[in-house]
Each structure stands twice: as structure tokens, then as C-alpha cells.
Design a protein around this motif. Structure first.
Motif, PDB file in Angstrom:
ATOM      1  N   ILE A 160       8.548   8.587   5.287  1.00 55.87           N
ATOM      2  CA  ILE A 160       7.319   8.962   4.572  1.00 55.87           C
ATOM      3  C   ILE A 160       6.181   8.042   4.968  1.00 55.87           C
ATOM      4  CG2 ILE A 160       6.202   9.182   2.310  1.00 55.87           C
ATOM      5  CD1 ILE A 160       9.945   9.482   2.500  1.00 55.87           C
ATOM      6  N   LYS A 161       5.032   8.625   5.206  1.00 52.25           N
ATOM      7  CA  LYS A 161       3.809   7.864   5.474  1.00 52.25           C
ATOM      8  C   LYS A 161       2.736   8.342   4.505  1.00 52.25           C
ATOM      9  CE  LYS A 161       0.500   6.565   9.089  1.00 52.25           C
ATOM     10  NZ  LYS A 161       0.128   6.723  10.512  1.00 52.25           N
ATOM     11  N   ASP A 167      -1.648  12.078  -0.781  1.00 52.06           N
ATOM     12  CA  ASP A 167      -1.601  12.783   0.499  1.00 52.06           C
ATOM     13  C   ASP A 167      -0.652  12.025   1.417  1.00 52.06           C
ATOM     14  OD1 ASP A 167      -3.703  14.926   0.196  1.00 52.06           O
ATOM     15  OD2 ASP A 167      -4.912  13.161  -0.265  1.00 52.06           O
ATOM     16  N   PHE A 168       0.317  12.733   2.005  1.00 48.34           N
ATOM     17  CA  PHE A 168       1.358  12.038   2.756  1.00 48.34           C
ATOM     18  C   PHE A 168       2.006  12.939   3.810  1.00 48.34           C
ATOM     19  CE2 PHE A 168       3.370  14.240  -0.712  1.00 48.34           C
ATOM     20  CZ  PHE A 168       4.608  14.648  -0.247  1.00 48.34           C
ATOM     21  N   GLU A 169       2.729  12.306   4.716  1.00 48.34           N
ATOM     22  CA  GLU A 169       3.600  12.994   5.668  1.00 48.34           C
ATOM     23  C   GLU A 169       5.040  12.693   5.281  1.00 48.34           C
ATOM     24  OE1 GLU A 169       2.896  12.105   9.829  1.00 48.34           O
ATOM     25  OE2 GLU A 169       0.804  11.612   9.378  1.00 48.34           O
ATOM     26  N   ILE A 170       5.921  13.648   5.487  1.00 44.75           N
ATOM     27  CA  ILE A 170       7.344  13.411   5.287  1.00 44.75           C
ATOM     28  C   ILE A 170       8.109  14.037   6.447  1.00 44.75           C
ATOM     29  CG2 ILE A 170       7.511  15.429   3.750  1.00 44.75           C
ATOM     30  CD1 ILE A 170       9.787  13.889   2.284  1.00 44.75           C
ATOM     31  N   THR A 171       8.965  13.248   7.070  1.00 44.14           N
ATOM     32  CA  THR A 171       9.701  13.699   8.239  1.00 44.14           C
ATOM     33  C   THR A 171      11.197  13.609   7.981  1.00 44.14           C
ATOM     34  OG1 THR A 171       7.937  12.824   9.664  1.00 44.14           O
ATOM     35  CG2 THR A 171      10.043  13.368  10.721  1.00 44.14           C
ATOM     36  N   PRO A 172      11.905  14.730   8.008  1.00 44.47           N
ATOM     37  CA  PRO A 172      13.351  14.684   7.793  1.00 44.47           C
ATOM     38  C   PRO A 172      14.060  14.108   9.019  1.00 44.47           C
ATOM     39  CG  PRO A 172      12.441  16.903   7.444  1.00 44.47           C
ATOM     40  CD  PRO A 172      11.407  16.105   8.148  1.00 44.47           C
ATOM     41  N   LYS A 178      -1.253   4.490  -9.283  1.00 42.10           N
ATOM     42  CA  LYS A 178      -1.587   3.975  -7.953  1.00 42.10           C
ATOM     43  C   LYS A 178      -1.045   2.572  -7.714  1.00 42.10           C
ATOM     44  CE  LYS A 178      -5.587   3.666  -4.850  1.00 42.10           C
ATOM     45  NZ  LYS A 178      -7.047   3.932  -4.746  1.00 42.10           N
ATOM     46  N   ASN A 179      -1.069   1.731  -8.743  1.00 40.18           N
ATOM     47  CA  ASN A 179      -0.646   0.338  -8.563  1.00 40.18           C
ATOM     48  C   ASN A 179       0.871   0.154  -8.571  1.00 40.18           C
ATOM     49  OD1 ASN A 179      -0.036   0.659 -11.258  1.00 40.18           O
ATOM     50  ND2 ASN A 179      -1.590  -0.767 -12.011  1.00 40.18           N
ATOM     51  N   GLU A 180       1.625   1.248  -8.732  1.00 40.79           N
ATOM     52  CA  GLU A 180       3.088   1.151  -8.705  1.00 40.79           C
ATOM     53  C   GLU A 180       3.672   1.354  -7.312  1.00 40.79           C
ATOM     54  OE1 GLU A 180       4.582   2.559 -13.106  1.00 40.79           O
ATOM     55  OE2 GLU A 180       3.939   4.113 -11.702  1.00 40.79           O
ATOM     56  N   PHE A 181       2.867   1.863  -6.390  1.00 35.80           N
ATOM     57  CA  PHE A 181       3.370   2.104  -5.039  1.00 35.80           C
ATOM     58  C   PHE A 181       3.519   0.785  -4.287  1.00 35.80           C
ATOM     59  CE2 PHE A 181       1.829   6.197  -6.302  1.00 35.80           C
ATOM     60  CZ  PHE A 181       2.626   7.115  -5.628  1.00 35.80           C
ATOM     61  N   ILE A 182       4.609   0.666  -3.524  1.00 35.74           N
ATOM     62  CA  ILE A 182       4.919  -0.597  -2.857  1.00 35.74           C
ATOM     63  C   ILE A 182       4.438  -0.602  -1.403  1.00 35.74           C
ATOM     64  CG2 ILE A 182       6.782  -2.168  -2.165  1.00 35.74           C
ATOM     65  CD1 ILE A 182       8.409  -0.994  -4.552  1.00 35.74           C
ATOM     66  N   ASN A 183       4.829   0.407  -0.629  1.00 36.52           N
ATOM     67  CA  ASN A 183       4.497   0.447   0.801  1.00 36.52           C
ATOM     68  C   ASN A 183       3.800   1.745   1.174  1.00 36.52           C
ATOM     69  OD1 ASN A 183       5.920  -2.068   1.510  1.00 36.52           O
ATOM     70  ND2 ASN A 183       7.780  -0.903   1.049  1.00 36.52           N
ATOM     71  N   GLU A 184       2.996   1.689   2.235  1.00 33.70           N
ATOM     72  CA  GLU A 184       2.348   2.895   2.746  1.00 33.70           C
ATOM     73  C   GLU A 184       3.302   3.712   3.613  1.00 33.70           C
ATOM     74  OE1 GLU A 184      -1.206   1.836   4.787  1.00 33.70           O
ATOM     75  OE2 GLU A 184      -2.278   1.244   2.964  1.00 33.70           O
ATOM     76  N   GLU A 185       4.250   3.039   4.245  1.00 30.80           N
ATOM     77  CA  GLU A 185       5.264   3.715   5.049  1.00 30.80           C
ATOM     78  C   GLU A 185       6.639   3.224   4.615  1.00 30.80           C
ATOM     79  OE1 GLU A 185       4.711   4.134   9.290  1.00 30.80           O
ATOM     80  OE2 GLU A 185       2.610   3.499   9.118  1.00 30.80           O
ATOM     81  N   PHE A 186       7.582   4.145   4.492  1.00 27.75           N
ATOM     82  CA  PHE A 186       8.926   3.753   4.077  1.00 27.75           C
ATOM     83  C   PHE A 186       9.920   4.851   4.437  1.00 27.75           C
ATOM     84  CE2 PHE A 186       7.020   6.134   0.654  1.00 27.75           C
ATOM     85  CZ  PHE A 186       8.043   6.886   0.101  1.00 27.75           C
TER      86      PHE A 186
END
Length: 220
Positions: free
Chosen positions: A5-6, A128-133, A202-210
Motif C-alpha cells: 500500500i502507498k 487516496d492510495f494505491e494497493i498492489t496484491p 489522520k494522526n493515527e497513520f504510521i507510514n506512507e508506504e507499507f
């Protein structure tokens, strides 16, 4: 199943676009005895409705809007109780039936703006995000998949992680996912999710990519 996920953007909003249609405004104006058949622009109708709403007692106005949107699932007594509770509590976050949270949010924010803050202000989160299986992972991206992935990128105080641990761990079916995420929209290779700030702030998210590895519940 594994997903990458990005996250491109996280937004906090106090209103959802296109929540109310021209027909909604016209019908509500009729119910507030403020009908005007000469007005057909949505902005003017909204302004007229705000005038009509603000002319009423706050709990009375809430009951009218609640009846319009939720009379098919709530009885008169429930609507009456909610019309008073909404003035002091964030009902769109606290109501026990999660499937009503989105509609209660939309109602709350209409009343909040019409009464210039007399009702509690509630907010929504848009991501807004990308998700790649990964190979062999399910390619049909559902709300359950997205929620299970995102939960792994939220801090330990997040309410989803606290309330739905068994569902996230695939020990129970995660039927609530369809109501926790209000909208999941696909735009080419990107996605947009909308949910309550109560469930994801918003402040609960840890990383932009994982990356996330998830499982699905299976009946014994």
C-alpha cells in the motif's frame, strides 16, 4: 494474502460532497413549511433550507431531518430521543448501529452548519492510495481487504484495533467492514476510501508506504 500500500493523501473533512440532492433539499423545505418552487439551484436551496432550519428549535429541526432520512429504520420514539442526544453527543460516532453512522454524520453536519455550531462537529477521513496484491492474493479489492490492511498501519490507540481484534485476526467474519468504510472508490489504479474520523484519524497513520499480510475468516 499480502498487499503493498502507498498512501498519496489523507484529508480530514467536515462535509461529504453530494450528500444532499436538489430533490432532498426541496422535500426538506416542504417539511419545514418553507417550500419555494421558483428556486432550482442547489446552492440557493441549501441557503433557504438553512434559514428554515434555523427558524426552528434545534431538537425539532433535528427530528424533521432524522424522520426524512431514517424513518424507515427508526421509530418515532427513537427519532425523538436522537433529536435531543445529537445536541450534546457525537451520535454519528457513538450510535450502536454502525450501519447508520454515515447517514447520521450527513444529518449532523447539515444541522451543525445550519445552526452555526450548535450541534457537535464531527469529521470524516478521506484517504487516496494505491494497493498492489502480491502473487496469489485476491485482486478484487474489497472494503474488508482495505480495512484489514490499513489497520496494520494504525497506532495501538485506534478504535478499530481495539473493538474488532477478532475480525482483524480472521477469528470472526468482518461484516462490519462494509459500514466502517463508507465509500471505496476506484480511479484507474488508485483508490479512495471515506470513513469516520472516529474510526481512522489522520494522526493515527504510521507510514506512507507499507506491506500487510491478512487472512480471511473461514467457517469451521
Amino acid at each position: 494474502m499480502k498487499y503493498a500500500i502507498k498512501i498519496h493523501k489523507i484529508s480530514t473533512v467536515d462535509d461529504l460532497e453530494n450528500s444532499w440532492s436538489i430533490d432532498d433539499y426541496k422535500e426538506l423545505l416542504v417539511r419545514f413549511d418553507f417550500a419555494n418552487n421558483d428556486v432550482n439551484e442547489i446552492k440557493e436551496l441549501r441557503e433557504l433550507l438553512f434559514m428554515a432550519i434555523s427558524d426552528r428549535d434545534a431538537s425539532e429541526a433535528a427530528a424533521i431531518v432524522l424522520d426524512y432520512k431514517l424513518s424507515d429504520v427508526l421509530n418515532e420514539g427513537q427519532i425523538d430521543s436522537l433529536s435531543y442526544e445529537m445536541l450534546v453527543d457525537k451520535i454519528s460516532e457513538e450510535y450502536p448501529k454502525i450501519e447508520l453512522h454515515k447517514t447520521l454524520f450527513i444529518i449532523n453536519q447539515l444541522l451543525y452548519k445550519a445552526f452555526n455550531g450548535k450541534f457537535p462537529n464531527t469529521k470524516a477521513t478521506i484517504v487516496d492510495f494505491e494497493i498492489t496484491p502480491a502473487r496469489n492474493a485476491e485482486t478484487n479489492i474489497t472494503k474488508e481487504i482495505v480495512l484489514k490492511c490499513f489497520a496494520q498501519n494504525l497506532d495501538s490507540h485506534n478504535v478499530i484495533k481495539r473493538l474488532f481484534a477478532d475480525q482483524l485476526n480472521a477469528e470472526e467474519a468482518f461484516v462490519e467492514a462494509n459500514d466502517i468504510i463508507w465509500y471505496l472508490e476506484k480511479k484507474e489504479n488508485n483508490y479512495r476510501l471515506t470513513t469516520s474520523e472516529y474510526f481512522m484519524s489522520k494522526n493515527e497513520f504510521i507510514n506512507e508506504e507499507f506491506e500487510a499480510v491478512i487472512d480471511f475468516f473461514e467457517e469451521a
